[in-house]
Design an enzyme around this catalytic site. Structure first.
Site, PDB file in Angstrom:
ATOM      1  N   ASN A  23      -6.523 -24.449 -19.665  1.00 58.12           N
ATOM      2  CA  ASN A  23      -6.790 -23.314 -18.775  1.00 58.12           C
ATOM      3  C   ASN A  23      -8.033 -23.508 -17.915  1.00 58.12           C
ATOM      4  OD1 ASN A  23      -4.522 -22.185 -19.799  1.00 58.12           O
ATOM      5  ND2 ASN A  23      -5.523 -20.496 -20.873  1.00 58.12           N
ATOM      6  N   ARG A  92       2.654 -20.556 -14.652  1.00 64.11           N
ATOM      7  CA  ARG A  92       1.955 -19.432 -14.039  1.00 64.11           C
ATOM      8  C   ARG A  92       0.803 -19.904 -13.145  1.00 64.11           C
ATOM      9  NH1 ARG A  92       2.103 -13.867 -13.396  1.00 64.11           N
ATOM     10  NH2 ARG A  92       0.032 -12.988 -13.574  1.00 64.11           N
ATOM     11  N   ARG A 121       4.027 -10.122 -16.468  1.00 63.46           N
ATOM     12  CA  ARG A 121       3.167 -11.031 -15.714  1.00 63.46           C
ATOM     13  C   ARG A 121       3.410 -10.983 -14.208  1.00 63.46           C
ATOM     14  NH1 ARG A 121       2.063 -16.487 -19.005  1.00 63.46           N
ATOM     15  NH2 ARG A 121      -0.060 -16.078 -18.427  1.00 63.46           N
ATOM     16  N   PRO A 122       3.288  -9.821 -13.603  1.00 61.05           N
ATOM     17  CA  PRO A 122       3.453  -9.738 -12.150  1.00 61.05           C
ATOM     18  C   PRO A 122       2.254 -10.350 -11.424  1.00 61.05           C
ATOM     19  CG  PRO A 122       2.800  -7.611 -13.040  1.00 61.05           C
ATOM     20  CD  PRO A 122       2.941  -8.535 -14.206  1.00 61.05           C
ATOM     21  N   ILE A 123       2.376 -10.506 -10.099  1.00 61.37           N
ATOM     22  CA  ILE A 123       1.247 -11.034  -9.325  1.00 61.37           C
ATOM     23  C   ILE A 123       0.775 -10.003  -8.298  1.00 61.37           C
ATOM     24  CG2 ILE A 123       1.763 -13.486  -9.650  1.00 61.37           C
ATOM     25  CD1 ILE A 123       2.957 -13.368  -6.749  1.00 61.37           C
ATOM     26  N   ASP A 124       1.126  -8.728  -8.560  1.00 63.00           N
ATOM     27  CA  ASP A 124       0.773  -7.671  -7.608  1.00 63.00           C
ATOM     28  C   ASP A 124      -0.722  -7.612  -7.305  1.00 63.00           C
ATOM     29  OD1 ASP A 124       0.477  -6.957 -10.269  1.00 63.00           O
ATOM     30  OD2 ASP A 124       0.854  -4.832  -9.950  1.00 63.00           O
ATOM     31  N   LEU A 125      -1.548  -7.755  -8.344  1.00 55.74           N
ATOM     32  CA  LEU A 125      -2.992  -7.624  -8.121  1.00 55.74           C
ATOM     33  C   LEU A 125      -3.553  -8.830  -7.352  1.00 55.74           C
ATOM     34  CD1 LEU A 125      -5.402  -5.771  -8.600  1.00 55.74           C
ATOM     35  CD2 LEU A 125      -5.770  -6.902 -10.802  1.00 55.74           C
ATOM     36  N   ASP A 305      -4.138 -15.786 -26.761  1.00 58.53           N
ATOM     37  CA  ASP A 305      -3.471 -17.078 -26.953  1.00 58.53           C
ATOM     38  C   ASP A 305      -3.509 -17.548 -28.410  1.00 58.53           C
ATOM     39  OD1 ASP A 305      -2.895 -17.097 -24.302  1.00 58.53           O
ATOM     40  OD2 ASP A 305      -4.174 -18.791 -23.771  1.00 58.53           O
ATOM     41  N   ARG A 397       3.598 -28.183 -23.090  1.00 62.54           N
ATOM     42  CA  ARG A 397       2.898 -27.631 -21.917  1.00 62.54           C
ATOM     43  C   ARG A 397       1.392 -27.576 -22.151  1.00 62.54           C
ATOM     44  NH1 ARG A 397       4.271 -22.087 -20.211  1.00 62.54           N
ATOM     45  NH2 ARG A 397       2.524 -22.686 -18.923  1.00 62.54           N
TER      46      ARG A 397
HETATM   47  C1  UD1 Z   1      -4.538 -16.447 -18.336  1.00 62.13           C
HETATM   48  C2  UD1 Z   1      -4.305 -17.660 -19.205  1.00 62.13           C
HETATM   49  C3  UD1 Z   1      -3.480 -17.283 -20.419  1.00 62.13           C
HETATM   50  C4  UD1 Z   1      -4.164 -16.152 -21.164  1.00 62.13           C
HETATM   51  C5  UD1 Z   1      -4.466 -14.995 -20.220  1.00 62.13           C
HETATM   52  C6  UD1 Z   1      -5.287 -13.900 -20.888  1.00 62.13           C
HETATM   53  C7  UD1 Z   1      -4.265 -19.561 -17.713  1.00 62.13           C
HETATM   54  C8  UD1 Z   1      -3.445 -20.630 -17.070  1.00 62.13           C
HETATM   55  N1  UD1 Z   1      -3.576 -18.674 -18.445  1.00 62.13           N
HETATM   56  O1  UD1 Z   1      -3.274 -15.979 -17.893  1.00 62.13           O
HETATM   57  O2  UD1 Z   1      -3.370 -18.425 -21.264  1.00 62.13           O
HETATM   58  O3  UD1 Z   1      -3.322 -15.707 -22.194  1.00 62.13           O
HETATM   59  O4  UD1 Z   1      -5.211 -15.452 -19.082  1.00 62.13           O
HETATM   60  O5  UD1 Z   1      -6.448 -14.429 -21.426  1.00 62.13           O
HETATM   61  O6  UD1 Z   1      -5.473 -19.553 -17.632  1.00 62.13           O
HETATM   62  N2  UD1 Z   1      -1.425  -8.694 -14.522  1.00 62.13           N
HETATM   63  C9  UD1 Z   1      -0.791  -7.819 -13.645  1.00 62.13           C
HETATM   64  N3  UD1 Z   1      -0.797  -8.117 -12.301  1.00 62.13           N
HETATM   65  C10 UD1 Z   1      -1.393  -9.237 -11.789  1.00 62.13           C
HETATM   66  C11 UD1 Z   1      -2.031 -10.126 -12.699  1.00 62.13           C
HETATM   67  C12 UD1 Z   1      -2.036  -9.818 -14.050  1.00 62.13           C
HETATM   68  O7  UD1 Z   1      -0.264  -6.796 -14.056  1.00 62.13           O
HETATM   69  O8  UD1 Z   1      -1.347  -9.442 -10.569  1.00 62.13           O
HETATM   70  C13 UD1 Z   1      -1.452  -8.368 -15.977  1.00 62.13           C
HETATM   71  C14 UD1 Z   1      -0.655  -9.353 -16.819  1.00 62.13           C
HETATM   72  O9  UD1 Z   1       0.696  -9.041 -16.840  1.00 62.13           O
HETATM   73  C15 UD1 Z   1      -1.338  -9.199 -18.178  1.00 62.13           C
HETATM   74  C16 UD1 Z   1      -2.782  -8.885 -17.823  1.00 62.13           C
HETATM   75  O10 UD1 Z   1      -2.776  -8.496 -16.448  1.00 62.13           O
HETATM   76  O11 UD1 Z   1      -0.792  -8.128 -18.891  1.00 62.13           O
HETATM   77  C17 UD1 Z   1      -3.749 -10.029 -17.983  1.00 62.13           C
HETATM   78  O12 UD1 Z   1      -3.236 -11.168 -17.360  1.00 62.13           O
HETATM   79  P1  UD1 Z   1      -4.168 -12.306 -16.749  1.00 62.13           P
HETATM   80  O13 UD1 Z   1      -5.541 -12.168 -17.313  1.00 62.13           O
HETATM   81  O14 UD1 Z   1      -3.990 -12.302 -15.291  1.00 62.13           O
HETATM   82  O15 UD1 Z   1      -3.506 -13.606 -17.388  1.00 62.13           O
HETATM   83  P2  UD1 Z   1      -3.179 -14.971 -16.670  1.00 62.13           P
HETATM   84  O16 UD1 Z   1      -4.233 -15.293 -15.687  1.00 62.13           O
HETATM   85  O17 UD1 Z   1      -1.756 -14.968 -16.251  1.00 62.13           O
END
Ligand code: UD1
Length: 416
Positions: A23, A92, A121-125, A305, A397
């Site tokens: 990560n 991701r 895991r959306p990317i809206d934010l 994790d 992975r």
């Molecule tokens: C990263 C890590 C992952 C870890 C996670 C939390 C990497 C490659 N992956 O994932 O191993 O488990 O942090 O420590 O570094 N969310 C939204 N909208 C968005 C973005 C996020 O709703 O646009 C939500 C996600 O669904 C989740 C939460 O925010 O419920 C936290 O996710 P996020 O911290 O963004 O995790 P990743 O960056 O995907």
């Protein structure tokens, strides 16, 4: 041959070296796009996610040379183009290229990123925050097109903490016009690593390690050599494996400074842990002590994790406990598989009751995502008889060679 066979019931005794952090290496590799010239990244783990990231960089015009864990990325010739959909879809972290590419070429067309099936895991934010920096985003079926003339600094007051969004905004902000504030920023060590890399290259970032990052845009960054730190999640997985099996292991290079909540929880479950100058010495009883509650959260809380590997250890502990998952809504996918091995677990929304059995039994179980897969391997060590974990590619992975590492730690385990 996409499976792992474990002959369980044997105490561990051995040592292994902890690989570089997945990560941390993925955003650092994405960040090389911001730097014209050749960056040298040492200690990049040899795992499939890194392979996919390098493939994506190549598809963008970078020249990538890989010698084991040393990666050189030359980004002189970067141009916008389509990224291979299979590499974008498989992980991701491909979203990390968004902020960096907008800064470098101003236009990105990509499919929605993939990754483990551990929640919506959306990317809206990501998209919403980048819009604040002047980016136009048009979503289309299966993906989106994002364009910007020049990124502009912005004050981001985020509705929740996200690791990926924090990283993407840092990448977008370092070469932007003006100042960007990210609050609350995620404080994960991997973000500190990304900021450390960018600062070495000449970025102006303050507040590193806090929940408020301030980034003043600079006009250019210079190529650097950088070493990726060891993977705290891999170290925590092998710690959990030792708790499952019992025994004594040395985890060379384990980044104990970033494992406080994990070491504290493992200690409560009876693991004896000594921090040595070059790693962690771990001694575990035959059966872990039960623990009331494991609660996941953003760093410095217990990492989501490692929730599954520790659930595996709790399922053979000497009294019942609860697991509360607060980051991803779908991170209990291993429960039915652990139950096939005899575990006593009941899930209610984001909580799981874990009964604690004296022993699990070997079974054929299926990995459905990366950390859950590694947790099933750890559970196999605690089981009587033979366990086969299928879908090994999920585990690949994030783990360089989990069978080799666990053999070094004294396990009887092989590819199947
Ligand atoms: C990263 C890590 C992952 C870890 C996670 C939390 C990497 C490659 N992956 O994932 O191993 O488990 O942090 O420590 O570094 N969310 C939204 N909208 C968005 C973005 C996020 O709703 O646009 C939500 C996600 O669904 C989740 C939460 O925010 O419920 C936290 O996710 P996020 O911290 O963004 O995790 P990743 O960056 O995907």
């Amino acid at each position: 041959m996409d499976a792992i066979r474990i002959y369980g019931g044997k105490c561990l005794d051995g040592q292994t070296k902890i690989q570089g952090s997945k990560n941390a290496s993925l955003p650092v590799l994405a960040a090389t796009l911001l730097i014209k010239g050749t960056c040298e990244i040492e200690n990049c783990p040899e795992i499939s996610d890194v392979y996919h990231m390098l493939r994506l960089l190549e598809s963008l015009g970078c020249k990538v040379i890989r010698e084991g864990t040393l990666v050189r990325v030359n980004t002189e010739q970067v141009s916008e183009c389509d990224m291979p959909a299979d590499s974008v879809g498989v992980m991701r972290s491909s979203i990390m290229l968004l902020g960096a590419l907008l800064a470098r070429v101003g236009r990105v067309e990509m499919d929605y990123p993939g990754g483990c099936v551990i929640g919506a895991r959306p990317i809206d934010l990501h998209l919403q925050s980048l819009r604040k920096m002047g980016v136009t985003v048009r979503e289309r079926e299966g993906g989106f097109l994002a364009c910007v003339c020049r990124l502009k600094g912005a004050v981001h007051k985020l509705p929740f903490i996200s690791v990926g969004v924090t990283e993407n905004l840092v990448l977008a902000a370092v070469l932007a016009e003006g100042t960007t504030v990210i609050e609350p920023a995620a404080r994960e060590p991997e973000i500190q690593t990304l900021c450390g890399f960018l600062k070495l290259a000449g970025a102006d970032i303050t507040g590193i390690g806090s929940d408020r990052l301030v980034i003043r845009g600079v006009s250019r960054l210079e190529p650097v050599s950088f070493r990726i730190p060891a993977d705290r999640i891999v170290a925590g997985t092998y710690l959990a494996a030792c708790m499952c099996a019992g025994g004594r292991v040395f985890l060379q290079d384990a980044p104990e400074r970033h494992m406080e909540s994990v070491l504290c929880f493992a200690g409560q479950m009876g693991a004896g842990i000594t921090c040595e100058p070059d790693g962690l010495m771990v001694t575990c009883r035959a059966r872990p002590k039960g623990c009331d509650r494991l609660v996941t959260g953003c760093y410095p809380a217990f990492p989501t994790d490692l929730q599954s590997p520790f659930m595996a250890a709790m399922s053979v502990s000497d009294r019942p406990g609860w697991v509360e998952e607060n980051v991803f809504e779908n991170r209990f996918r291993i429960v039915p598989e652990l139950m096939k091995m005899g575990a006593d677990i009941a899930v209610c929304r984001n909580r799981a009751y874990v009964g604690g059995r004296s022993r699990l039994r070997g079974a054929v179980v299926q990995a459905e995502e990366l950390r859950g897969g590694a947790a099933l391997v750890a559970a196999g060590l605690a089981a009587q008889g033979t366990t086969i974990v299928t879908n090994r590619h999920y585990i690949d992975r994030g783990y360089e060679d989990i069978t080799l590492s666990l053999r070094e730690l004294g396990a009887e385990i092989e590819l199947a």
